[in-house]
Structures are given as structure tokens and as C-alpha cells.
Scaffold this motif. Structure first.
Motif, PDB file in Angstrom:
ATOM      1  N   HIS A  98       0.688  -1.081   0.035  1.00  0.00           N
ATOM      2  CA  HIS A  98      -0.027  -0.191  -0.016  1.00  0.00           C
ATOM      3  C   HIS A  98       0.699   1.396   0.228  1.00  0.00           C
ATOM      4  O   HIS A  98       0.672   2.021  -1.063  1.00  0.00           O
ATOM      5  CB  HIS A  98      -0.900  -0.282   0.958  1.00  0.00           C
ATOM      6  CG  HIS A  98      -1.482   1.329   1.334  1.00  0.00           C
ATOM      7  ND1 HIS A  98      -3.242   1.885   0.567  1.00  0.00           N
ATOM      8  CD2 HIS A  98      -1.511   2.374   2.380  1.00  0.00           C
ATOM      9  CE1 HIS A  98      -3.725   2.617   0.555  1.00  0.00           C
ATOM     10  NE2 HIS A  98      -2.835   3.019   1.601  1.00  0.00           N
ATOM     11  N   ILE A  99       1.880   1.183   0.505  1.00  0.00           N
ATOM     12  CA  ILE A  99       2.953   2.465   0.405  1.00  0.00           C
ATOM     13  C   ILE A  99       3.548   2.649  -0.893  1.00  0.00           C
ATOM     14  O   ILE A  99       3.351   3.714  -0.811  1.00  0.00           O
ATOM     15  CB  ILE A  99       3.505   2.154   2.167  1.00  0.00           C
ATOM     16  CG1 ILE A  99       3.416   2.149   3.265  1.00  0.00           C
ATOM     17  CG2 ILE A  99       4.928   3.133   1.403  1.00  0.00           C
ATOM     18  CD1 ILE A  99       4.304   2.153   4.280  1.00  0.00           C
ATOM     19  N   THR A 100       3.745   1.607  -1.114  1.00  0.00           N
ATOM     20  CA  THR A 100       4.231   1.525  -3.123  1.00  0.00           C
ATOM     21  C   THR A 100       2.939   2.206  -4.041  1.00  0.00           C
ATOM     22  O   THR A 100       3.830   2.935  -4.577  1.00  0.00           O
ATOM     23  CB  THR A 100       4.825   0.341  -3.396  1.00  0.00           C
ATOM     24  OG1 THR A 100       5.971  -0.260  -1.962  1.00  0.00           O
ATOM     25  CG2 THR A 100       5.353   0.315  -4.492  1.00  0.00           C
ATOM     26  N   THR A 103       3.690   5.911  -2.836  1.00  0.00           N
ATOM     27  CA  THR A 103       4.233   6.234  -3.355  1.00  0.00           C
ATOM     28  C   THR A 103       4.077   6.901  -4.934  1.00  0.00           C
ATOM     29  O   THR A 103       5.026   7.685  -5.446  1.00  0.00           O
ATOM     30  CB  THR A 103       5.900   5.705  -2.878  1.00  0.00           C
ATOM     31  OG1 THR A 103       5.364   5.344  -1.657  1.00  0.00           O
ATOM     32  CG2 THR A 103       6.654   6.476  -3.365  1.00  0.00           C
ATOM     33  N   ILE A 115      -1.337   7.819   2.950  1.00  0.00           N
ATOM     34  CA  ILE A 115      -1.033   6.877   3.290  1.00  0.00           C
ATOM     35  C   ILE A 115      -2.332   6.330   4.267  1.00  0.00           C
ATOM     36  O   ILE A 115      -2.875   5.018   4.114  1.00  0.00           O
ATOM     37  CB  ILE A 115       0.561   5.900   3.463  1.00  0.00           C
ATOM     38  CG1 ILE A 115       0.832   6.415   2.707  1.00  0.00           C
ATOM     39  CG2 ILE A 115      -0.036   4.261   3.946  1.00  0.00           C
ATOM     40  CD1 ILE A 115       3.032   5.960   2.791  1.00  0.00           C
ATOM     41  N   ARG A 125       3.741   0.871  10.609  1.00  0.00           N
ATOM     42  CA  ARG A 125       3.028   2.264  11.040  1.00  0.00           C
ATOM     43  C   ARG A 125       4.051   3.444  10.612  1.00  0.00           C
ATOM     44  O   ARG A 125       3.384   4.590  10.825  1.00  0.00           O
ATOM     45  CB  ARG A 125       1.989   2.219  11.916  1.00  0.00           C
ATOM     46  CG  ARG A 125       0.472   1.146  10.678  1.00  0.00           C
ATOM     47  CD  ARG A 125       0.328   0.245  12.603  1.00  0.00           C
ATOM     48  NE  ARG A 125      -1.245  -0.256  11.183  1.00  0.00           N
ATOM     49  CZ  ARG A 125      -0.697  -1.636  10.685  1.00  0.00           C
ATOM     50  NH1 ARG A 125       1.005  -2.429  10.669  1.00  0.00           N
ATOM     51  NH2 ARG A 125      -1.244  -2.587   9.842  1.00  0.00           N
ATOM     52  N   ALA A 128       4.368   4.438   7.729  1.00  0.00           N
ATOM     53  CA  ALA A 128       3.705   5.672   7.031  1.00  0.00           C
ATOM     54  C   ALA A 128       2.831   7.116   8.024  1.00  0.00           C
ATOM     55  O   ALA A 128       2.758   7.671   6.601  1.00  0.00           O
ATOM     56  CB  ALA A 128       2.526   4.491   7.400  1.00  0.00           C
ATOM     57  N   PHE A 131       5.947   9.154   6.513  1.00  0.00           N
ATOM     58  CA  PHE A 131       5.837   9.566   4.604  1.00  0.00           C
ATOM     59  C   PHE A 131       4.595  10.257   4.815  1.00  0.00           C
ATOM     60  O   PHE A 131       4.429  11.553   3.792  1.00  0.00           O
ATOM     61  CB  PHE A 131       5.509   8.231   4.228  1.00  0.00           C
ATOM     62  CG  PHE A 131       5.541   8.699   2.997  1.00  0.00           C
ATOM     63  CD1 PHE A 131       7.063   8.562   2.199  1.00  0.00           C
ATOM     64  CD2 PHE A 131       4.489   8.029   2.073  1.00  0.00           C
ATOM     65  CE1 PHE A 131       7.243   8.648   0.661  1.00  0.00           C
ATOM     66  CE2 PHE A 131       4.164   8.581   0.906  1.00  0.00           C
ATOM     67  CZ  PHE A 131       5.896   8.523  -0.017  1.00  0.00           C
ATOM     68  N   ASP A 132       3.569  10.516   5.760  1.00  0.00           N
ATOM     69  CA  ASP A 132       2.395  11.354   5.746  1.00  0.00           C
ATOM     70  C   ASP A 132       3.119  12.844   5.920  1.00  0.00           C
ATOM     71  O   ASP A 132       2.506  13.457   5.387  1.00  0.00           O
ATOM     72  CB  ASP A 132       1.610  10.980   6.425  1.00  0.00           C
ATOM     73  CG  ASP A 132       0.146   9.443   5.076  1.00  0.00           C
ATOM     74  OD1 ASP A 132       0.817   9.747   4.714  1.00  0.00           O
ATOM     75  OD2 ASP A 132       0.277   9.009   6.345  1.00  0.00           O
TER      76      ASP A 132
END
Length: 364
Positions: A98-100, A103, A115, A125, A128, A131-132
């Protein structure tokens, strides 16, 4: 970046699980051999198909069927490890997939995507959430840069349009007063130069492209105040200073620009008459502070956040013939952040503004 094709992480994990089970099964059979079957006579042969099922009968587990049973158990462990490992690996790396995907969407320009992984805290998490948070900062920065570019284009176009208009009028009216035209063009050109220089200072501060040295904020504040005494007299504003040595590390040129902008704003955005500006420097544990206060009309807390935005001059502030280019406090904010400091704007209860610049202190 071009890379050679390789095995997927899911397949690698599945093979790892299967290999681990195989090693564990081999160790288990070795323990059985050492502690239960050592010293016995073992005959290893391949039985008839009708006798294969007897290999899994606990009552027949003995020297004769140990060989076929061991092979069957190891084959079962290999199959079970591959299937179970494939399933477990898929469950484990689902958040990474899901992260990929998010991205890739962000790489295509969709900065608003997030994400937003649900569930308890773990490594995926944490990744994620980080990254968020990064996406939120990037989106805000891009929006600010776009807004700044649009405002800068508008502000730079204004003096050029005025110049073009004046020249067109002069061309159509040869008898127009040349001295007045030159004076007007001079003013417009000076404003364009001021705006360009302010943009250069702002860009330099944002990029942190400056040499750092030990700087005393008290000397910076005194230089800025002395340079603006004539402007203060012109506006009928009194300047009071109370500066104690306050050393920091940074660019003396940029910090002088910071102090000059603050004092200049305090002078031109003041009461129409009998206004006052207070300039103070002081030291707090680990910090050097510059405080500039001025009298003036009352300001709402909501309007303060917009004053540091580029080209925002703030509603309700007094314009006394020198509105500037709208970059004064924006430059102050950028210079402060470039020096690792904080900028705080507070409305004074009796009217006016209090600006506090707090920078990291320098060791004695």
C-alpha cells in the motif's frame, strides 16, 4: 534507476520460512535418531505402495520405516513451509504494498494523497506516519512557493506596467513636463529595485547560503536604529532602546536586514503622531533575543498569522505613505528560521505589535 530483475520480497520470505522449517525438521529427526534409534539396526528401503501408508502409523515407527517416514515428513514440511510462508509473507508485506502504491501516485504529482495506515503501532505504521508527515510538509511548501511566485509576478508586473503607461503618455504628449515624468519614473524604478533586492534576500535566506560568524544582536539593533532615526523623526516616532550584549552565530548582514525590517515596520506602521518604538536585546539560557514593540492600532490575533506571508501587509495597519513591498516580515521569518530561531508576533493590549526573535545563543 534501471535494476536487474530479482526475486520478490514475498517469495524471499516464503523461501526463508520453508528453509527454516526444513532445518527445524532436520534437527528434529537428528534428535530422534541420536536419542531414540542410536544403537539399533536400521534397514532403509523403499516399501511397496501398499505399505506407504504404514509410514505414518506411530505403531510402526521403527527401524524399518524410519527412512521413508523421514523423507515423507521432510517433503510435508517443505510444502507446508512454502504455502504457509507465501500466505504469511503476503499478510506481512501488505502495508508495504500500500505504501508503494501511494508513493507511485505521489510521484505522478498527487501530493494530496496520504497512506493513513490503520491499526496498532509497528515499524510499517511508523514508516507510513513519517511519510504522511513529509508529504504534508512538501504539499504546504509547494503551495507556499506557488502562492509566492504568483504574488511576486504580480508585484513585479505592477512597476513595469506603470512605467509602460508613463512612457506611452509621454509619447502621445510631447509637451508634458519632462521633469515630473523623470521623477515619477525614478520612483517607480526605485520600487522595482527594492522589490527585486527583497526577493534576493528572501531567496538567500531560504537557501541558507551564507557564512556564519559570531554576531552581537545588541550591536545589530543599534546599527539598525541609527540608520532609521531620520525616518522615525519624519513620522514623529520616538525610538527607545535597551540593549544588552546578546551573542549568536549567523550572518551579520542578514541579521542586520532582519533588525532593520523590524524597526522599519514598527516606524511606518505606528500611530499618526507621537508613536513609540521599543528595541530590546537580552539573553536567556541558551538563547539570544531581539524584541521590537511599537504603538499603533489594535490588532486581532487572527490577522497576525498573515503578516509573515509574502506581500501581505495586514488589514487594519496604518499606512503612512510608505507601505513597502510587503516582504518585510516574510524576510524576517526566513532569516530567523535559517538561523535556527523562532519568530513570535503578539498584539499589544494597548495597541500595536510586539515581535520577538529568539536565536540560539553563542558560548562566551
Amino acid at each position: 534507476m534501471d535494476r536487474a530483475p530479482g526475486l520478490s520480497v514475498r517469495l524471499k520470505l516464503a523461501l526463508s520460512y520453508a528453509a527454516f522449517l526444513m532445518v527445524g525438521g532436520g534437527l528434529l529427526l537428528a534428535v530422534v535418531w541420536v536419542f531414540l534409534l542410536r544403537g539399533t539396526s536400521v534397514s532403509i528401503f523403499v516399501p511397496a505402495p501398499s505399505n506407504l501408508l504404514r509410514a505414518f502409523d506411530p505403531t510402526n515407527f521403527g527401524p524399518i520405516i524410519f527412512g521413508p517416514a523421514a523423507v515423507a515428513v521432510m517433503a510435508f514440511l517443505l510444502l507446508f513451509g512454502l504455502l504457509g510462508g507465501w500466505f504469511l509473507a503476503g499478510r506481512m508485506i501488505a502495508p508495504l504494498t500500500h505504501i508503494t502504491d501511494v508513493t507511485r501516485m505521489v510521484a505522478e504529482g498527487s501530493l494530496s494523497r496520504r497512506i493513513g495506515l490503520q491499526g496498532r503501532q509497528d515499524e510499517f505504521r511508523e514508516l507510513a506516519d513519517a511519510f504522511d508527515a513529509m508529504l504534508a510538509r512538501i504539499e504546504a511548501h509547494v503551495a507556499e512557493q506557488q502562492r509566492f511566485a504568483a504574488n511576486a509576478s504580480h508585484e513585479l508586473r505592477t512597476p513595469l506596467a506603470i512605467t509602460q503607461t508613463l512612457l506611452d503618455v509621454a509619447r502621445r504628449d510631447p509637451n508634458r513636463d519632462a521633469d515630473a515624468l523623470v521623477e515619477r519614473l525614478h520612483d517607480v524604478n526605485a520600487r522595482a529595485i527594492d522589490l527585486t533586492e527583497a526577493l534576493l534576500v528572501l531567496s538567500r535566506a531560504d537557501q541558507r547560503a551564507f557564512t556564519k560568524a559570531r554576531v552581537d544582536l545588541s550591536l545589530i539593533a543599534e546599527d539598525a536604529t541609527e540608520a532609521l532615526l531620520l525616518l522615525a523623526e519624519k513620522h514623529g516616532v520616538a525610538i527607545e532602546t535597551a540593549c544588552e550584549p546578546a551573542a549568536t552565530i549567523g550572518s551579520g548582514t542578514l541579521l542586520l536586514q532582519l533588525a532593520t525590517n523590524l524597526v522599519h515596520n514598527a516606524i511606518v506602521h505606528n500611530l499618526p503622531e507621537r508613536g513609540t518604538v521599543w528595541v530590546t536585546t537580552k539573553v536567556r539560557p541558551g538563547h539570544a533575543m531581539l524584541v521590537v514593540e511599537n504603538t499603533g492600532e489594535e490588532l486581532s490575533s487572527c490577522s497576525l498569522s498573515t503578516l509573515v506571508e509574502p506581500f501581505q501587509r495586514g488589514t487594519g495597519r496604518i499606512h503612512t505613505g510608505h507601505s513597502g513591498v510587503g516582504l518585510g516580515l516574510a524576510i524576517v521569518k526566513s532569516i530567523t528560521e535559517a538561523h535556527g530561531g523562532t519568530l513570535v508576533l503578539e498584539p499589544r493590549p494597548s495597541g500595536g505589535l510586539r515581535v520577538v526573535v529568539e536565536l540560539p545563543g553563542a558560548a562566551a
